[in-house]
Structure formats: structure tokens, C-alpha cells
Design a protein around this motif. Structure first.
Motif, PDB file in Angstrom:
ATOM      1  N   ILE A  57       3.262  17.014 -15.532  1.00  0.00           N
ATOM      2  CA  ILE A  57       3.643  17.669 -16.608  1.00  0.00           C
ATOM      3  C   ILE A  57       3.299  19.039 -16.970  1.00  0.00           C
ATOM      4  O   ILE A  57       3.925  19.840 -17.534  1.00  0.00           O
ATOM      5  N   GLY A  58       2.015  19.148 -16.842  1.00  0.00           N
ATOM      6  CA  GLY A  58       1.479  20.449 -16.904  1.00  0.00           C
ATOM      7  C   GLY A  58       1.932  21.416 -15.982  1.00  0.00           C
ATOM      8  O   GLY A  58       2.223  22.605 -16.187  1.00  0.00           O
ATOM      9  N   ILE A  59       2.081  21.168 -14.668  1.00  0.00           N
ATOM     10  CA  ILE A  59       2.726  21.840 -13.673  1.00  0.00           C
ATOM     11  C   ILE A  59       4.203  22.214 -13.961  1.00  0.00           C
ATOM     12  O   ILE A  59       4.651  23.409 -14.027  1.00  0.00           O
ATOM     13  N   MET A 105       0.852  -1.177  -0.055  1.00  0.00           N
ATOM     14  CA  MET A 105       0.104  -0.041  -0.106  1.00  0.00           C
ATOM     15  C   MET A 105       0.814   1.212  -0.082  1.00  0.00           C
ATOM     16  O   MET A 105       0.635   2.311  -0.707  1.00  0.00           O
ATOM     17  N   LEU A 106       1.852   1.138   0.794  1.00  0.00           N
ATOM     18  CA  LEU A 106       2.903   2.659   0.915  1.00  0.00           C
ATOM     19  C   LEU A 106       3.381   2.561  -0.685  1.00  0.00           C
ATOM     20  O   LEU A 106       3.382   3.794  -1.087  1.00  0.00           O
ATOM     21  N   LEU A 107       3.913   1.670  -1.111  1.00  0.00           N
ATOM     22  CA  LEU A 107       4.684   1.601  -2.471  1.00  0.00           C
ATOM     23  C   LEU A 107       3.483   2.131  -3.493  1.00  0.00           C
ATOM     24  O   LEU A 107       3.609   2.991  -4.359  1.00  0.00           O
ATOM     25  N   MET A 108       2.338   1.511  -3.572  1.00  0.00           N
ATOM     26  CA  MET A 108       1.335   1.791  -4.521  1.00  0.00           C
ATOM     27  C   MET A 108       0.606   3.280  -4.618  1.00  0.00           C
ATOM     28  O   MET A 108       0.324   3.864  -5.353  1.00  0.00           O
ATOM     29  N   LEU A 109       0.198   3.538  -3.372  1.00  0.00           N
ATOM     30  CA  LEU A 109      -0.423   4.744  -2.996  1.00  0.00           C
ATOM     31  C   LEU A 109       0.413   5.953  -2.689  1.00  0.00           C
ATOM     32  O   LEU A 109      -0.006   7.118  -2.740  1.00  0.00           O
ATOM     33  N   PHE A 110       1.944   5.735  -2.366  1.00  0.00           N
ATOM     34  CA  PHE A 110       2.639   6.843  -2.026  1.00  0.00           C
ATOM     35  C   PHE A 110       3.774   7.030  -3.078  1.00  0.00           C
ATOM     36  O   PHE A 110       4.401   8.026  -3.794  1.00  0.00           O
ATOM     37  N   VAL A 111       4.736   6.134  -2.954  1.00  0.00           N
ATOM     38  CA  VAL A 111       6.100   5.936  -3.560  1.00  0.00           C
ATOM     39  C   VAL A 111       5.896   6.080  -5.143  1.00  0.00           C
ATOM     40  O   VAL A 111       6.464   6.930  -5.656  1.00  0.00           O
ATOM     41  N   THR A 112       5.208   5.267  -5.589  1.00  0.00           N
ATOM     42  CA  THR A 112       5.186   5.095  -7.050  1.00  0.00           C
ATOM     43  C   THR A 112       4.560   6.372  -7.630  1.00  0.00           C
ATOM     44  O   THR A 112       5.023   6.864  -8.663  1.00  0.00           O
ATOM     45  N   PRO A 113       3.424   6.821  -7.334  1.00  0.00           N
ATOM     46  CA  PRO A 113       2.673   8.091  -7.624  1.00  0.00           C
ATOM     47  C   PRO A 113       3.840   9.520  -7.477  1.00  0.00           C
ATOM     48  O   PRO A 113       3.766  10.158  -8.262  1.00  0.00           O
ATOM     49  N   LEU A 114       4.622   9.190  -6.326  1.00  0.00           N
ATOM     50  CA  LEU A 114       5.372  10.481  -6.115  1.00  0.00           C
ATOM     51  C   LEU A 114       6.521  10.412  -7.085  1.00  0.00           C
ATOM     52  O   LEU A 114       6.849  11.417  -7.697  1.00  0.00           O
ATOM     53  N   ILE A 115       6.984   9.438  -7.494  1.00  0.00           N
ATOM     54  CA  ILE A 115       8.038   9.368  -8.333  1.00  0.00           C
ATOM     55  C   ILE A 115       7.465   9.663  -9.756  1.00  0.00           C
ATOM     56  O   ILE A 115       8.329  10.411 -10.351  1.00  0.00           O
ATOM     57  N   SER A 116       6.374   9.003  -9.937  1.00  0.00           N
ATOM     58  CA  SER A 116       6.006   9.510 -11.271  1.00  0.00           C
ATOM     59  C   SER A 116       5.713  10.912 -11.657  1.00  0.00           C
ATOM     60  O   SER A 116       5.827  11.588 -12.600  1.00  0.00           O
ATOM     61  N   PHE A 117       5.065  11.623 -10.556  1.00  0.00           N
ATOM     62  CA  PHE A 117       4.801  12.983 -10.297  1.00  0.00           C
ATOM     63  C   PHE A 117       6.204  14.035 -10.613  1.00  0.00           C
ATOM     64  O   PHE A 117       6.174  14.600 -11.402  1.00  0.00           O
ATOM     65  N   VAL A 118       7.231  13.364  -9.889  1.00  0.00           N
ATOM     66  CA  VAL A 118       8.359  14.104  -9.876  1.00  0.00           C
ATOM     67  C   VAL A 118       8.820  14.152 -11.318  1.00  0.00           C
ATOM     68  O   VAL A 118       9.461  15.048 -11.825  1.00  0.00           O
ATOM     69  N   CYS A 119       8.991  12.864 -11.875  1.00  0.00           N
ATOM     70  CA  CYS A 119       9.565  12.669 -13.187  1.00  0.00           C
ATOM     71  C   CYS A 119       8.746  13.457 -14.270  1.00  0.00           C
ATOM     72  O   CYS A 119       9.316  14.167 -14.986  1.00  0.00           O
ATOM     73  N   ALA A 120       7.643  13.628 -14.028  1.00  0.00           N
ATOM     74  CA  ALA A 120       6.607  14.470 -14.863  1.00  0.00           C
ATOM     75  C   ALA A 120       7.089  15.823 -14.805  1.00  0.00           C
ATOM     76  O   ALA A 120       7.032  16.632 -15.822  1.00  0.00           O
ATOM     77  N   VAL A 121       7.018  16.297 -13.510  1.00  0.00           N
ATOM     78  CA  VAL A 121       7.273  17.765 -13.347  1.00  0.00           C
ATOM     79  C   VAL A 121       8.681  18.112 -13.948  1.00  0.00           C
ATOM     80  O   VAL A 121       8.997  19.262 -14.786  1.00  0.00           O
ATOM     81  N   VAL A 122       9.624  17.202 -13.637  1.00  0.00           N
ATOM     82  CA  VAL A 122      10.965  17.625 -14.196  1.00  0.00           C
ATOM     83  C   VAL A 122      11.033  17.482 -15.886  1.00  0.00           C
ATOM     84  O   VAL A 122      11.745  18.396 -16.447  1.00  0.00           O
ATOM     85  N   TYR A 123      10.354  16.472 -16.326  1.00  0.00           N
ATOM     86  CA  TYR A 123      10.098  16.529 -17.809  1.00  0.00           C
ATOM     87  C   TYR A 123       9.451  17.711 -18.413  1.00  0.00           C
ATOM     88  O   TYR A 123       9.842  18.270 -19.093  1.00  0.00           O
ATOM     89  N   GLY A 124       8.453  17.986 -17.730  1.00  0.00           N
ATOM     90  CA  GLY A 124       7.723  19.339 -18.205  1.00  0.00           C
ATOM     91  C   GLY A 124       8.514  20.660 -18.064  1.00  0.00           C
ATOM     92  O   GLY A 124       8.625  21.383 -18.937  1.00  0.00           O
ATOM     93  N   VAL A 125       9.376  20.599 -16.992  1.00  0.00           N
ATOM     94  CA  VAL A 125      10.255  21.912 -16.915  1.00  0.00           C
ATOM     95  C   VAL A 125      11.269  21.816 -18.055  1.00  0.00           C
ATOM     96  O   VAL A 125      11.635  23.114 -18.678  1.00  0.00           O
ATOM     97  N   ARG A 126      12.016  20.776 -18.158  1.00  0.00           N
ATOM     98  CA  ARG A 126      13.101  20.519 -19.254  1.00  0.00           C
ATOM     99  C   ARG A 126      12.606  20.598 -20.568  1.00  0.00           C
ATOM    100  O   ARG A 126      13.173  21.168 -21.635  1.00  0.00           O
ATOM    101  N   LEU A 127      11.450  19.887 -20.981  1.00  0.00           N
ATOM    102  CA  LEU A 127      10.925  19.628 -22.210  1.00  0.00           C
ATOM    103  C   LEU A 127       9.722  20.183 -22.718  1.00  0.00           C
ATOM    104  O   LEU A 127       9.267  20.315 -23.754  1.00  0.00           O
ATOM    105  N   GLY A 128       8.923  20.919 -21.659  1.00  0.00           N
ATOM    106  CA  GLY A 128       7.662  21.565 -21.936  1.00  0.00           C
ATOM    107  C   GLY A 128       6.392  20.304 -22.189  1.00  0.00           C
ATOM    108  O   GLY A 128       6.925  19.081 -21.610  1.00  0.00           O
ATOM    109  N   PHE A 129       5.547  20.737 -22.455  1.00  0.00           N
ATOM    110  CA  PHE A 129       4.160  19.887 -22.469  1.00  0.00           C
ATOM    111  C   PHE A 129       4.111  18.944 -23.576  1.00  0.00           C
ATOM    112  O   PHE A 129       4.378  19.168 -24.623  1.00  0.00           O
ATOM    113  N   ASP A 130       3.977  17.678 -23.380  1.00  0.00           N
ATOM    114  CA  ASP A 130       4.201  16.499 -24.168  1.00  0.00           C
ATOM    115  C   ASP A 130       2.999  15.380 -23.720  1.00  0.00           C
ATOM    116  O   ASP A 130       3.272  14.869 -22.899  1.00  0.00           O
ATOM    117  N   LEU A 131       2.066  15.429 -24.683  1.00  0.00           N
ATOM    118  CA  LEU A 131       0.997  14.448 -24.185  1.00  0.00           C
ATOM    119  C   LEU A 131       1.424  13.075 -24.415  1.00  0.00           C
ATOM    120  O   LEU A 131       0.811  12.113 -23.497  1.00  0.00           O
TER     121      LEU A 131
END
Length: 105
Positions: A96-98, A33-59
Motif C-alpha cells: 500500500i505504501g508503494i 510451502m509454495l502457497l504460503m511463501l509465494f502465492v499468498t504473499p504475492l496476491i496480498s502484495f498486488v492487492c495492496a499495491v492496486v489498493y494504494g494506487v486507487r485509494l491512497g494510503f490507508d492503515l
């Protein structure tokens, strides 16, 4: 497209580790539950934010996240994990939007 794909590979590697390697650390329901509800979404979110900052929005990126997570249902989880495909895609879309807000043009 080829240029964008080569810039996306580091993010795909981080997500692959997140989706495929970290679940091997699950030893009980609490850890799952910790992994599925906290760790994995957090890592996905951080990756997406960094991707969005560096490369812009990409669907394509949230779609990659969803496609990359889908096989883990058969490898690590059971059929009750299907909604996480959509959830992680939405989380990546929000990240990625953020990140795009802070993208320098």
C-alpha cells in the motif's frame, strides 16, 4: 468511512479467495510451502499495491489483511502459521505504501 468500506470490498473478496479457497489446492508439503511463501504473499502484495494506487494510503487495509488471515490458521493450517499474520500485514503495508506513491490526488 462507509464510502471507503464499499470501495474496499472487492479487495477483501480477492483476499478471501486467496486465504480461504486456494489452500484447498494443497495436497502435499511442497504445495503448501509454495502457497504460503509465494502465492499468498504475492496476491496480498498486488492487492495492496492496486489498493494504494486507487485509494491512497490507508492503515486499515493491512489490519484487514491480518484479521482476514487469522481464522485460516484454525481452518487450514496449524499453530506454526501464527507469524504469517504479521508477515502478510507487513507485506500489505509495504504494498500500500508503494501504491500510494503512484496515487493520483
Amino acid at each position: 468511512m462507509k464510502k471507503t468500506l464499499s470501495k474496499t470490498i472487492p479487495y477483501i473478496v480477492v483476499l478471501a479467495v486467496d486465504f480461504y479457497i486456494l489452500p484447498w489446492l494443497i495436497h502435499d508439503t511442497g504445495a503448501a510451502m509454495l502457497l504460503m511463501l509465494f502465492v499468498t504473499p504475492l496476491i496480498s502484495f498486488v492487492c495492496a499495491v492496486v489498493y494504494g494506487v486507487r485509494l491512497g494510503f490507508d492503515l486499515i487495509f493491512p489490519i484487514i489483511v491480518m484479521i482476514l488471515f487469522a481464522p485460516t490458521i484454525f481452518i487450514h493450517y496449524n499453530s506454526s502459521a501464527w507469524p504469517y499474520i504479521i508477515a502478510y500485514g507487513v507485506i500489505a503495508f509495504a504494498g500500500i505504501g508503494i501504491g500510494q506513491i503512484f496515487h493520483k490526488k
